[in-house]
Enzyme design. Structure first.
Site: not given
Ligand code: IMP
Length: 176
Positions: A42, A101, A163
Site C-alpha cells: 500500500g 486503521d 491501487r
Molecule cells: P491496521 O488495522 O491499522 O492494522 O491496518 C491494517 C491494514 O489494513 C493497512 O495497512 C491496510 O493495508 C489495510 N486497510 C485498513 N483500512 C483500509 C482501507 O480503508 N482501504 C484499504 N486498506 C485498508
C-alpha cells in the site's frame, strides 16, 4: 449492483500534502541522512512520491506485514512476512504506512523496528482512521485523518484492485 468511486482526496490535494510532509521531514532531519521503510504494498506510491521531495541523503527499503483477521479488519495477530534487508542500527528510521486503521500493524512494526537499535524511529502515515483505533499509536507525520470509510487508490486496494487510481476514493455499490 453497479460500482461507483467517490473521490475523497484529489490527486492535487495528495501532491500538496506530500510536499508539506517532505518539507517538514527535511527540516526536522537537517544535516542527517534518513532511512525510509515503506510497507508493501500500500505505501509504494506514497514512498516514491515522498522520497523524491525530501532533500536529504536517504536509503529506502520495503517490508511487509501480514495480519490474520476476518478479511475486513486486522486482528492483533500481525506477522512480518518480508523483513527489511537494511541494517537499522544507528540509523534515523521513518516507517511509512499507507493507513493506520486499528493500529495493530503499525504498532507491531514499530515495536519490531525499535529492537533493531535505530538512532531514532518515527511513524509517517498517509492516512489515519482515528475512530477505528483499537491500539493507541502516535503518528509523527500524518497526511490526512479520514472518516470510517473503506478507501482505495494511491496504493490502497480492495481485493488487490484500484491501487493505481491517482486519488483516494470510496467504493460505493449502487442498485441500478
Ligand atoms: P491496521 O488495522 O491499522 O492494522 O491496518 C491494517 C491494514 O489494513 C493497512 O495497512 C491496510 O493495508 C489495510 N486497510 C485498513 N483500512 C483500509 C482501507 O480503508 N482501504 C484499504 N486498506 C485498508
Amino acid at each position: 449492483m453497479a460500482e461507483r468511486i467517490e473521490t475523497l482526496i484529489t490527486e492535487e490535494e495528495i501532491a500538496k500534502r506530500v510536499g508539506e510532509l517532505a518539507d517538514e521531514i527535511t527540516r526536522d532531519y537537517e544535516g542527517k541522512s534518513i532511512t525510509l521503510l515503506g510497507t508493501l504494498t500500500g505505501a509504494v506510491f506514497f514512498l516514491t512520491d515522498l522520497s523524491r521531495k525530501i532533500s536529504l541523503a536517504q536509503e529506502i527499503d520495503f517490508l511487509k506485514a501480514s495480519s490474520y483477521g476476518d478479511g475486513t479488519t486486522s486482528s492483533g495477530d500481525v506477522r512480518l512476512s518480508l523483513p527489511t534487508k537494511l541494517s537499522l542500527e544507528g540509523k534515523h528510521v521513518i516507517l511509512l504506512e499507507d493507513i493506520v486503521d486499528t493500529g495493530h500493524t503499525s504498532h507491531y512494526l514499530m515495536d519490531f523496528l525499535a529492537l533493531q537499535n535505530p538512532a531514532s524511529l518515527k511513524l509517517c502515515s498517509l492516512l489515519s482512521k482515528p475512530s477505528r483505533r483499537v491500539i493507541e499509536i502516535d503518528i509523527d507525520y500524518l497526511g490526512f485523518s479520514i472518516p470510517d470509510e473503506f478507501v482505495i487508490g494511491y496504493g490502497l486496494d480492495f481485493a488487490q484492485k484500484h491501487r493505481n487510481l491517482p486519488f483516494i476514493g470510496v467504493l460505493r455499490s449502487e442498485v441500478t
